[in-house]
Design an enzyme around this catalytic site. Structure first.
Site, mmCIF file in Angstrom:
data_model
loop_
_atom_site.group_PDB
_atom_site.id
_atom_site.type_symbol
_atom_site.label_atom_id
_atom_site.label_comp_id
_atom_site.label_asym_id
_atom_site.label_seq_id
_atom_site.Cartn_x
_atom_site.Cartn_y
_atom_site.Cartn_z
ATOM 1 N N ASP A 55 2.607 -2.608 -11.905
ATOM 2 C CA ASP A 55 1.486 -3.085 -11.096
ATOM 3 C C ASP A 55 0.708 -1.950 -10.426
ATOM 4 O OD1 ASP A 55 3.583 -2.433 -9.404
ATOM 5 O OD2 ASP A 55 3.878 -4.453 -8.645
ATOM 6 N N ASN B 279 10.065 -11.883 -0.662
ATOM 7 C CA ASN B 279 9.813 -13.299 -0.971
ATOM 8 C C ASN B 279 10.230 -13.637 -2.410
ATOM 9 O OD1 ASN B 279 7.902 -11.948 -2.418
ATOM 10 N ND2 ASN B 279 6.119 -12.907 -1.469
ATOM 11 N N HIS C 211 9.390 -11.809 -5.081
ATOM 12 C CA HIS C 211 8.445 -11.384 -6.122
ATOM 13 C C HIS C 211 9.024 -10.266 -6.986
ATOM 14 C CE1 HIS C 211 6.099 -8.336 -3.358
ATOM 15 N NE2 HIS C 211 6.997 -7.692 -4.060
ATOM 16 N N GLU D 130 3.673 -13.170 -7.218
ATOM 17 C CA GLU D 130 3.979 -13.794 -5.941
ATOM 18 C C GLU D 130 4.406 -15.249 -6.138
ATOM 19 O OE1 GLU D 130 4.335 -11.877 -3.591
ATOM 20 O OE2 GLU D 130 2.530 -10.965 -2.774
HETATM 21 C C1 GLP Z 1 6.281 -3.891 -3.956
HETATM 22 C C2 GLP Z 1 6.206 -3.744 -5.476
HETATM 23 C C3 GLP Z 1 7.396 -4.372 -6.157
HETATM 24 C C4 GLP Z 1 8.653 -3.928 -5.465
HETATM 25 C C5 GLP Z 1 8.657 -4.433 -4.054
HETATM 26 C C6 GLP Z 1 9.933 -4.138 -3.283
HETATM 27 O O1 GLP Z 1 5.685 -5.053 -3.488
HETATM 28 N N1 GLP Z 1 5.024 -4.293 -6.026
HETATM 29 O O2 GLP Z 1 7.399 -4.013 -7.518
HETATM 30 O O3 GLP Z 1 9.772 -4.427 -6.150
HETATM 31 O O4 GLP Z 1 7.561 -3.816 -3.403
HETATM 32 O O5 GLP Z 1 9.853 -2.909 -2.697
HETATM 33 P P1 GLP Z 1 11.033 -2.173 -1.987
HETATM 34 O O6 GLP Z 1 11.910 -1.672 -3.063
HETATM 35 O O7 GLP Z 1 10.373 -1.066 -1.224
HETATM 36 O O8 GLP Z 1 11.713 -3.168 -1.096
#
Ligand code: GLP
Length: 245
Positions: free
Chosen positions: A67, A136, A138, A143
């Site tokens: 992304d 959440n 995702h 989402e």
């Molecule tokens: C972002 C990314 C996700 C990632 C998520 C969790 O929103 N788009 O791909 O998995 O954060 O991040 P973290 O590993 O910092 O908790």
């Protein structure tokens, strides 16, 4: 589903990196699906170390990221392109032209998404997809929704995601409201999936993702249907949930 339970974040990073080591050794032109966020940072450090000591060669590796924020350019230190360059690509011998993220500045975001889908298809799909998990549920930026969206698409970020990710920005209002993300089908078609989860604050959602109802309201729950899913998670995140299996 395979579960690798680790004592802590460092062990999670090392064990997840070991899987990537063998992937790259067995197939030097692997297509790696990569992720951003704090959960995967330690794994990237292990890959960099593997390259530095001469165990890993990235010269034929191809990467496709999950992304990118809409509206941030590669020089913006909050863009995912910047993150990937800084935390991995700049330290290994990968060819920059073999590294791919959706272009956050594309004039026509929908066309950019279609191009991204075609590119993944042309590569013959993703050999191994790395995932973190949003608070959440995702994955990528898929989402919670009423339906699973299959292919790369533009998404309006959840308020909870904006809040969670605001820790990286000077101010919450600086967090982009839109992003482009691979869809659920892009992710599910990867030959292997590695989900890295760390910390007690992810415990509830991880349990739902691994063992709860499969629903687009918790996008990661679809991973239960993947034939080759490995969850690499620390004790704090698993909290005994592995016993359900
Ligand atoms: C972002 C990314 C996700 C990632 C998520 C969790 O929103 N788009 O791909 O998995 O954060 O991040 P973290 O590993 O910092 O908790």
């Amino acid at each position: 589903m395979r579960i690798i339970k680790t004592k802590n974040y460092d062990e999670m990073s090392r064990k997840a990196a070991n899987i990537f080591f063998s992937q790259i050794v067995f197939k030097e032109n692997s297509v790696l699906g990569l992720a951003t966020g704090s959960s995967v940072l330690g794994l990237y450090n292990n890959l960099i170390d593997g390259f530095k000591i001469g165990d890993l060669d990235f010269s034929n590796v191809i990467t496709v990221n999950l992304d990118e924020y809409v509206g941030l350019d590669s020089e913006n230190d909050q863009s995912y392109r910047y993150y990937m360059n800084k935390n991995l690509f700049d330290h290994i011998n990968i060819k920059k032209e073999n590294t791919h993220l959706p272009d956050g500045l594309a004039e026509d975001a929908e066309a950019e998404c279609a191009k991204y889908n075609k590119m993944i298809e042309d590569f013959g799909g993703i050999d191994i997809q790395l995932l973190g998990l949003g608070h959440n549920g995702h994955i990528g930026f898929n989402e919670p929704d009423e339906t699973f969206i299959k292919e790369t698409h533009v998404v309006t970020l959840d308020e909870s995601t904006i809040k969670a990710n605001s820790r990286f920005f000077a101010d919450e209002k600086d967090v982009p409201r839109k992003a482009m993300t691979m869809g659920i089908q892009n992710i599910m078609q990867a030959k292997k999936i590695i989900l890295c989860v760390s910390g007690e604050q992810k415990r509830e959602i991880l349990k739902k993702v691994m063992f709860g109802e499969i629903t687009p309201k918790i996008p990661g729950s679809i991973l239960q249907l993947h034939p080759d899913l490995t969850v690499v998670a620390d004790e704090d995140a698993l909290g005994g949930a592995e016993k359900f299996i």
